[in-house]
Structure formats: structure tokens, C-alpha cells
Design an enzyme around this catalytic site. Structure first.
Site, PDB file in Angstrom:
ATOM      1  N   GLU A  88      14.293  35.258  -3.208  1.00 56.38           N
ATOM      2  CA  GLU A  88      13.042  34.578  -2.865  1.00 56.38           C
ATOM      3  C   GLU A  88      12.088  34.472  -4.044  1.00 56.38           C
ATOM      4  OE1 GLU A  88      10.314  38.083  -0.889  1.00 56.38           O
ATOM      5  OE2 GLU A  88      11.702  37.013   0.416  1.00 56.38           O
ATOM      6  N   HIS A  89      12.351  35.187  -5.121  1.00 58.23           N
ATOM      7  CA  HIS A  89      11.458  35.130  -6.282  1.00 58.23           C
ATOM      8  C   HIS A  89      11.736  33.933  -7.182  1.00 58.23           C
ATOM      9  CE1 HIS A  89      11.177  39.737  -5.683  1.00 58.23           C
ATOM     10  NE2 HIS A  89      10.274  39.110  -4.977  1.00 58.23           N
ATOM     11  N   HIS A  90      13.003  33.532  -7.301  1.00 57.35           N
ATOM     12  CA  HIS A  90      13.358  32.427  -8.203  1.00 57.35           C
ATOM     13  C   HIS A  90      14.161  31.325  -7.519  1.00 57.35           C
ATOM     14  CE1 HIS A  90      12.789  35.958 -10.885  1.00 57.35           C
ATOM     15  NE2 HIS A  90      12.122  35.060 -11.589  1.00 57.35           N
ATOM     16  N   GLN A 129      17.432  41.886  -2.213  1.00 57.85           N
ATOM     17  CA  GLN A 129      18.579  42.702  -1.808  1.00 57.85           C
ATOM     18  C   GLN A 129      18.145  43.966  -1.073  1.00 57.85           C
ATOM     19  OE1 GLN A 129      21.535  43.285  -4.864  1.00 57.85           O
ATOM     20  NE2 GLN A 129      22.293  45.151  -3.913  1.00 57.85           N
ATOM     21  N   HIS A 157      22.904  39.183  -9.654  1.00 56.42           N
ATOM     22  CA  HIS A 157      21.776  38.275  -9.432  1.00 56.42           C
ATOM     23  C   HIS A 157      21.685  37.274 -10.587  1.00 56.42           C
ATOM     24  CE1 HIS A 157      19.653  40.641  -6.186  1.00 56.42           C
ATOM     25  NE2 HIS A 157      20.629  41.462  -6.562  1.00 56.42           N
ATOM     26  N   CYS A 159      19.284  35.440 -11.247  1.00 54.26           N
ATOM     27  CA  CYS A 159      17.949  35.484 -11.869  1.00 54.26           C
ATOM     28  C   CYS A 159      17.939  36.474 -13.038  1.00 54.26           C
ATOM     29  CB  CYS A 159      16.862  35.816 -10.850  1.00 54.26           C
ATOM     30  SG  CYS A 159      17.057  37.392 -10.009  1.00 54.26           S
TER      31      CYS A 159
END
Length: 196
Positions: A88-90, A129, A157, A159
């Protein structure tokens, strides 16, 4: 807390996703009307419907398909459940394997594929996660009332591997422990059987 309180189940707005993707293409200096990109906003919107389909369901509901095996209080372990999710961050993917162990209470068990469906349902949301791991463990507790649950997730990940530090091959491991599996000896047995 029930899963329905965690998230309101809303349908994905296909037209808004298309418009947002078109705007993103313009913002990064692309021409959304060039031949190679003409269908991209629609394709991305359809991909979002699939990749984020867990936002329209209660993944714990899969565990409600249960069986009774009288007297069974032995560990049940499902290893190497593949999953993919979007950070959800990237909005970049992370992929890995989930390992789920539980000890039934009074022989109350669920189908093994239902555990994998639960993992997949929670993974098909915008996630981190750490939360994903806890959601699976909490769903197991909520739906099966087991003596204990251990969920371990290992993932790479993008990201981290495609941007920023670019640490290709770095794996993140998270765990969530509930009930009697908090006992060190019992947890060590579960981790040994999981090969971790």
C-alpha cells in the site's frame, strides 16, 4: 474485531480507475492515445479488479467450511502457500509463501484449501506484510477457535528490489502467534516442522 469492521466492502469503480491511469500516463510524460497505450487504462482497471478482489470479500469466511474429527488436537500445518499482494505504500507487488499451523480445539478442522483461500483473499488487498500475517492468524482464531495458531510469511518486496535500495533477493519474514503456540516449546516444535 470482525473482518466486516476492518473494511467496508465496496465495488471497484472501473471508470475512475481508467481515468486515474490515463492521468498517470499523462503525468509521467506519456501519450495515452498512442497505439501501445490505447487499451492500457482499461487493462489496468481489469487487473485491479482481480488483484484487489479481496477488498470485496471476507476472506475468513472460507474457513467456515469445517469438519469434526473427534478428539483431534494435533498440529495441522500447511506450508508454502504462494501469495502475491500489492504494497500500500508504493502500489508495487510483493510475493512469497505463507506457512500456517494450527492446533484444533476438540477436532474442529477446516479444509486445507480453505486456508490457502483465506491467505489469498487477504493478500488481494492493498497491504503491508505485517498486517497480512496478523489478519490470517486472527481469521483462523475467529472462525475455528483453535487452541493455537502460528502464521509465518516470507516475501520479496519489489519496493525494495526495483527501487530505493535495490536489494535484490532480500526476503522479509513476519510471524503472528496466537493461543498455546505462544508457549516456547510448542512454537519451537511448529517451527521445526515448518522447516524454519
Amino acid at each position: 474485531m470482525s473482518d466486516s469492521n476492518e473494511l467496508s466492502y465496496r465495488r471497484l469503480d472501473h471508470d475512475r480507475v481508467e481515468a486515474a491511469v490515463r492521468e498517470l500516463l499523462l503525468a509521467v510524460g506519456e501519450d495515452p492515445d498512442r497505439e501501445g497505450l490505447l487499451g492500457t487504462p482499461d487493462r489496468v482497471a481489469r487487473a485491479c479488479e482481480e488483484l484487489l478482489g479481496g477488498m470485496q470479500e471476507d476472506p475468513g469466511a472460507h474457513l467456515r467450511k469445517q469438519f469434526h474429527e473427534p478428539g483431534n488436537q494435533e498440529m495441522v500445518i500447511v506450508r508454502d502457500i504462494p501469495f502475491s499482494s500489492l504494497c500500500e505504500h508504493h502500489l508495487l507487488p510483493f510475493t512469497g509463501r505463507a506457512h500456517v499451523c494450527y492446533i484444533p480445539r476438540d477436532g474442529r478442522i477446516t479444509g486445507l484449501s480453505k486456508i490457502a483461500r483465506c491467505v489469498s483473499g487477504y493478500a488481494r488487498r492493498l497491504q503491508v506484510q505485517e498486517r497480512l500475517t496478523g489478519q490470517v492468524a486472527d481469521a483462523m482464531v475467529r472462525e475455528l477457535d483453535p487452541l493455537g495458531v502460528l502464521v509465518v510469511m516470507e516475501a520479496e518486496h519489489t519496493c525494495m528490489t526495483m527501487r530505493g535500495i535495490r536489494a535484490a533477493g532480500a526476503v522479509t519474514t513476519t510471524s503472528a502467534v496466537r493461543g498455546c503456540l505462544r508457549d516456547l516449546k510448542t512454537r519451537e516444535e511448529a517451527l521445526r516442522l515448518l522447516g524454519l
